[in-house]
Design a protein around this motif. Structure first.
Motif, PDB file in Angstrom:
ATOM      1  N   ASP A 121      36.552  54.263  78.218  1.00  0.00           N
ATOM      2  CA  ASP A 121      35.542  55.277  77.936  1.00  0.00           C
ATOM      3  C   ASP A 121      34.178  54.599  77.779  1.00  0.00           C
ATOM      4  OD1 ASP A 121      34.080  57.431  77.248  1.00  0.00           O
ATOM      5  OD2 ASP A 121      35.121  57.867  75.365  1.00  0.00           O
ATOM      6  N   LEU A 122      33.448  54.537  78.877  1.00  0.00           N
ATOM      7  CA  LEU A 122      32.142  53.888  78.878  1.00  0.00           C
ATOM      8  C   LEU A 122      30.999  54.898  78.822  1.00  0.00           C
ATOM      9  CD1 LEU A 122      32.826  51.243  81.684  1.00  0.00           C
ATOM     10  CD2 LEU A 122      32.962  50.916  79.204  1.00  0.00           C
ATOM     11  N   ARG A 128      38.652  50.773  72.650  1.00  0.00           N
ATOM     12  CA  ARG A 128      37.745  51.869  72.305  1.00  0.00           C
ATOM     13  C   ARG A 128      36.986  51.564  71.023  1.00  0.00           C
ATOM     14  NH1 ARG A 128      42.129  54.976  74.060  1.00  0.00           N
ATOM     15  NH2 ARG A 128      42.831  55.324  71.905  1.00  0.00           N
ATOM     16  N   GLY A 129      37.678  50.982  70.048  1.00  0.00           N
ATOM     17  CA  GLY A 129      37.029  50.634  68.782  1.00  0.00           C
ATOM     18  C   GLY A 129      35.904  49.629  68.972  1.00  0.00           C
ATOM     19  N   TYR A 130      36.131  48.611  69.790  1.00  0.00           N
ATOM     20  CA  TYR A 130      35.097  47.604  70.025  1.00  0.00           C
ATOM     21  C   TYR A 130      33.907  48.190  70.786  1.00  0.00           C
ATOM     22  CZ  TYR A 130      38.094  43.811  68.378  1.00  0.00           C
ATOM     23  OH  TYR A 130      38.866  42.980  67.607  1.00  0.00           O
ATOM     24  N   LEU A 169      32.749  37.897  70.490  1.00  0.00           N
ATOM     25  CA  LEU A 169      33.990  37.913  71.259  1.00  0.00           C
ATOM     26  C   LEU A 169      34.972  38.889  70.634  1.00  0.00           C
ATOM     27  CD1 LEU A 169      35.617  36.689  73.578  1.00  0.00           C
ATOM     28  CD2 LEU A 169      36.306  34.850  72.027  1.00  0.00           C
ATOM     29  N   CYS A 170      35.461  39.823  71.440  1.00  0.00           N
ATOM     30  CA  CYS A 170      36.362  40.878  70.971  1.00  0.00           C
ATOM     31  C   CYS A 170      37.675  40.793  71.737  1.00  0.00           C
ATOM     32  CB  CYS A 170      35.730  42.254  71.179  1.00  0.00           C
ATOM     33  SG  CYS A 170      34.053  42.426  70.525  1.00  0.00           S
ATOM     34  N   ASN A 171      38.791  40.690  71.030  1.00  0.00           N
ATOM     35  CA  ASN A 171      40.115  40.561  71.639  1.00  0.00           C
ATOM     36  C   ASN A 171      40.882  41.869  71.486  1.00  0.00           C
ATOM     37  OD1 ASN A 171      42.418  38.906  72.717  1.00  0.00           O
ATOM     38  ND2 ASN A 171      43.287  39.487  70.745  1.00  0.00           N
ATOM     39  N   THR A 172      41.255  42.496  72.604  1.00  0.00           N
ATOM     40  CA  THR A 172      41.905  43.811  72.523  1.00  0.00           C
ATOM     41  C   THR A 172      43.422  43.757  72.519  1.00  0.00           C
ATOM     42  OG1 THR A 172      41.993  44.140  74.925  1.00  0.00           O
ATOM     43  CG2 THR A 172      39.956  44.798  73.788  1.00  0.00           C
ATOM     44  N   ASP A 173      44.000  42.600  72.844  1.00  0.00           N
ATOM     45  CA  ASP A 173      45.463  42.507  73.006  1.00  0.00           C
ATOM     46  C   ASP A 173      45.966  43.487  74.062  1.00  0.00           C
ATOM     47  OD1 ASP A 173      46.085  40.437  71.142  1.00  0.00           O
ATOM     48  OD2 ASP A 173      45.748  41.860  69.520  1.00  0.00           O
ATOM     49  N   ASP A 174      45.105  43.849  75.013  1.00  0.00           N
ATOM     50  CA  ASP A 174      45.451  44.814  76.063  1.00  0.00           C
ATOM     51  C   ASP A 174      45.837  46.176  75.479  1.00  0.00           C
ATOM     52  OD1 ASP A 174      45.047  44.491  78.756  1.00  0.00           O
ATOM     53  OD2 ASP A 174      46.735  43.142  79.041  1.00  0.00           O
ATOM     54  N   VAL A 175      45.264  46.516  74.325  1.00  0.00           N
ATOM     55  CA  VAL A 175      45.532  47.793  73.665  1.00  0.00           C
ATOM     56  C   VAL A 175      44.308  48.680  73.813  1.00  0.00           C
ATOM     57  CG1 VAL A 175      46.043  48.925  71.462  1.00  0.00           C
ATOM     58  CG2 VAL A 175      47.124  46.729  72.031  1.00  0.00           C
ATOM     59  N   ALA A 176      44.482  49.829  74.438  1.00  0.00           N
ATOM     60  CA  ALA A 176      43.348  50.708  74.734  1.00  0.00           C
ATOM     61  C   ALA A 176      42.630  51.162  73.466  1.00  0.00           C
ATOM     62  CB  ALA A 176      43.823  51.915  75.541  1.00  0.00           C
ATOM     63  N   ALA A 177      43.376  51.430  72.382  1.00  0.00           N
ATOM     64  CA  ALA A 177      42.749  51.891  71.140  1.00  0.00           C
ATOM     65  C   ALA A 177      41.833  50.825  70.553  1.00  0.00           C
ATOM     66  CB  ALA A 177      43.820  52.290  70.126  1.00  0.00           C
ATOM     67  N   LYS A 178      42.257  49.560  70.603  1.00  0.00           N
ATOM     68  CA  LYS A 178      41.401  48.485  70.113  1.00  0.00           C
ATOM     69  C   LYS A 178      40.153  48.365  70.981  1.00  0.00           C
ATOM     70  CE  LYS A 178      42.884  44.648  68.445  1.00  0.00           C
ATOM     71  NZ  LYS A 178      43.526  43.322  68.279  1.00  0.00           N
ATOM     72  N   GLU A 185      32.886  51.257  70.614  1.00  0.00           N
ATOM     73  CA  GLU A 185      32.147  52.069  69.646  1.00  0.00           C
ATOM     74  C   GLU A 185      31.295  51.191  68.733  1.00  0.00           C
ATOM     75  OE1 GLU A 185      35.146  54.278  67.657  1.00  0.00           O
ATOM     76  OE2 GLU A 185      35.607  55.556  69.398  1.00  0.00           O
ATOM     77  N   ILE A 186      31.826  50.042  68.347  1.00  0.00           N
ATOM     78  CA  ILE A 186      31.056  49.118  67.511  1.00  0.00           C
ATOM     79  C   ILE A 186      29.834  48.604  68.266  1.00  0.00           C
ATOM     80  CG2 ILE A 186      31.110  46.821  66.439  1.00  0.00           C
ATOM     81  CD1 ILE A 186      34.045  47.430  65.709  1.00  0.00           C
ATOM     82  N   ALA A 187      30.026  48.251  69.533  1.00  0.00           N
ATOM     83  CA  ALA A 187      28.902  47.772  70.342  1.00  0.00           C
ATOM     84  C   ALA A 187      27.795  48.817  70.402  1.00  0.00           C
ATOM     85  CB  ALA A 187      29.383  47.424  71.745  1.00  0.00           C
ATOM     86  N   LEU A 188      28.176  50.083  70.477  1.00  0.00           N
ATOM     87  CA  LEU A 188      27.182  51.159  70.521  1.00  0.00           C
ATOM     88  C   LEU A 188      26.507  51.322  69.160  1.00  0.00           C
ATOM     89  CD1 LEU A 188      25.924  53.481  72.161  1.00  0.00           C
ATOM     90  CD2 LEU A 188      27.793  54.936  71.345  1.00  0.00           C
ATOM     91  N   ARG A 189      27.297  51.384  68.081  1.00  0.00           N
ATOM     92  CA  ARG A 189      26.732  51.594  66.745  1.00  0.00           C
ATOM     93  C   ARG A 189      25.840  50.440  66.311  1.00  0.00           C
ATOM     94  NH1 ARG A 189      32.035  53.008  65.155  1.00  0.00           N
ATOM     95  NH2 ARG A 189      32.118  51.104  63.892  1.00  0.00           N
ATOM     96  N   GLN A 190      26.231  49.225  66.684  1.00  0.00           N
ATOM     97  CA  GLN A 190      25.460  48.055  66.282  1.00  0.00           C
ATOM     98  C   GLN A 190      24.283  47.779  67.225  1.00  0.00           C
ATOM     99  OE1 GLN A 190      25.964  46.330  63.440  1.00  0.00           O
ATOM    100  NE2 GLN A 190      27.571  47.819  62.945  1.00  0.00           N
ATOM    101  N   ARG A 191      24.056  48.668  68.156  1.00  0.00           N
ATOM    102  CA  ARG A 191      22.925  48.571  69.095  1.00  0.00           C
ATOM    103  C   ARG A 191      22.928  47.254  69.869  1.00  0.00           C
ATOM    104  NH1 ARG A 191      18.032  48.428  67.268  1.00  0.00           N
ATOM    105  NH2 ARG A 191      18.517  47.657  65.184  1.00  0.00           N
ATOM    106  N   MET A 192      24.127  46.809  70.235  1.00  0.00           N
ATOM    107  CA  MET A 192      24.221  45.601  71.053  1.00  0.00           C
ATOM    108  C   MET A 192      23.584  45.860  72.409  1.00  0.00           C
ATOM    109  SD  MET A 192      28.028  44.130  70.194  1.00  0.00           S
ATOM    110  CE  MET A 192      28.583  43.962  68.491  1.00  0.00           C
TER     111      MET A 192
END
Length: 316
Positions: free
Chosen positions: A128-129, A104-106, A93-102, A108-115
């Protein structure tokens, strides 16, 4: 070591039925219950390592939402986790607080961690999908629209705005203000469009300053309602287009000692706020949204091809 055929024998079903249940496919309710009971009793654990080697991804799904403190998303997350777990997937579960930068970070993590996939309630109108989609990851967008060609699932937001406004009109109110979310958010715009359409259907043109865009949080509703109270002509009723905006609206009215303005709210109030006699609720079922989203994602993970679909959940 417990194998899938052991589960099938214990449940009295075929191995194909066990596989269907564990992969989130539809089977008869009694058969699904028997399989889940057998899995629990035997302690069966799917072979995730083999699946990871086969697919090149880990059996993990990212659920990215703007505000986990909002009970709407808490209820949605519970259903997503339950269905995903039955299919052998874990949920982060990833909470962005409605912040676009957060956000994007999540992503990127999903991609790097091969989710394996992502369910996203976007903070950004244009998330950015591209990298996820280029890598072949499954993505389902919920609650809001995005320009990318991905599966999208949402409520009939314009219909909700119309229905909630009509409920206030039936109570005899004609001067109805609307507090909705950010203008950049498709959900906020659609619910405001429903409010306007309901008024137009009743032959009413809203006066100046009757539509306010705020954030979708308690403080947004509170500030917007305070602005309405400070206007020279107070409305007879206020439509708050989500639950937390509704809480903030009620707080502002109570703080000002104003009890003559009715409030309509789209969604369920997360906790007791004030006297409810003047509140008209138009309920939502976040569980339905969560279930359709995870089922859609699992279908893609099972290899379902085809063009992206847009699913609009009908009004209750």
């Amino acid at each position: 070591m417990v194998r899938i055929r052991d589960v099938a024998g214990h449940a009295g079903v075929s191995t194909a039925t066990v596989s269907r249940v564990l992969n989130g496919k539809q089977v008869r309710a009694d058969l699904a219950e028997a399989v889940h009971a057998a899995v629990a009793e035997l302690g069966y654990v799917p072979d995730r390592t083999a699946r990871s080697l086969r697919t090149g991804t880990t059996p993990v799904i990212a659920l990215v939402v703007p505000d986990i403190a909002n009970p709407f998303f808490t209820s949605l997350a519970r259903v997503v986790e339950d269905v995903a777990a039955a299919a052998g997937y874990s949920v982060v579960l990833c909470n962005t607080d409605d912040v676009a930068a957060k956000e994007r970070g999540y992503l990127e993590i999903a991609l790097r961690q091969r989710m394996a996939g992502v369910i996203l309630a976007p903070a950004d109108a244009s998330p950015d999908l591209g990298a996820l989609l280029a890598a072949g990851r499954a993505v389902v967008v919920i609650d809001r629209d995005v320009p990318e060609a991905v599966d999208r699932i949402a409520f009939d937001n314009e219909g909700l705005g119309r229905r909630a406004t009509e409920a206030l009109l039936r109570r005899g109110f004609t001067d109805i203000a609307c507090i909705t979310g950010p203008e950049s958010t498709s959900t906020a715009r659609a619910r405001a469009a429903g409010w306007r359409a309901a008024l137009a259907g009743a032959g009413i043109e809203p006066g100046p300053g009757r539509l306010t865009y705020a954030n979708f949080r308690v403080d947004g509703g509170r500030a917007a309602a305070a602005g309405l109270l400070a206007s020279p002509r107070r409305p007879q009723a206020v439509l708050a287009t989500n639950n937390l905006v509704g809480v903030g609206t009620l707080q502002a009215l109570a703080g000002a000692g104003e009890h003559g303005i009715a409030v309509g709210i789209i969604g369920d109030l997360p906790f007791a706020t004030s006297d409810m006699s003047e509140v008209t609720l138009t309920p939502l079922r976040p569980e339905d949204l969560g279930r359709r989203a995870i089922e859609r994602l699992l279908a893609r993970l099972r290899g379902e091809a085809g063009e992206p679909v847009r699913i609009v959940l009908p009004l209750q």
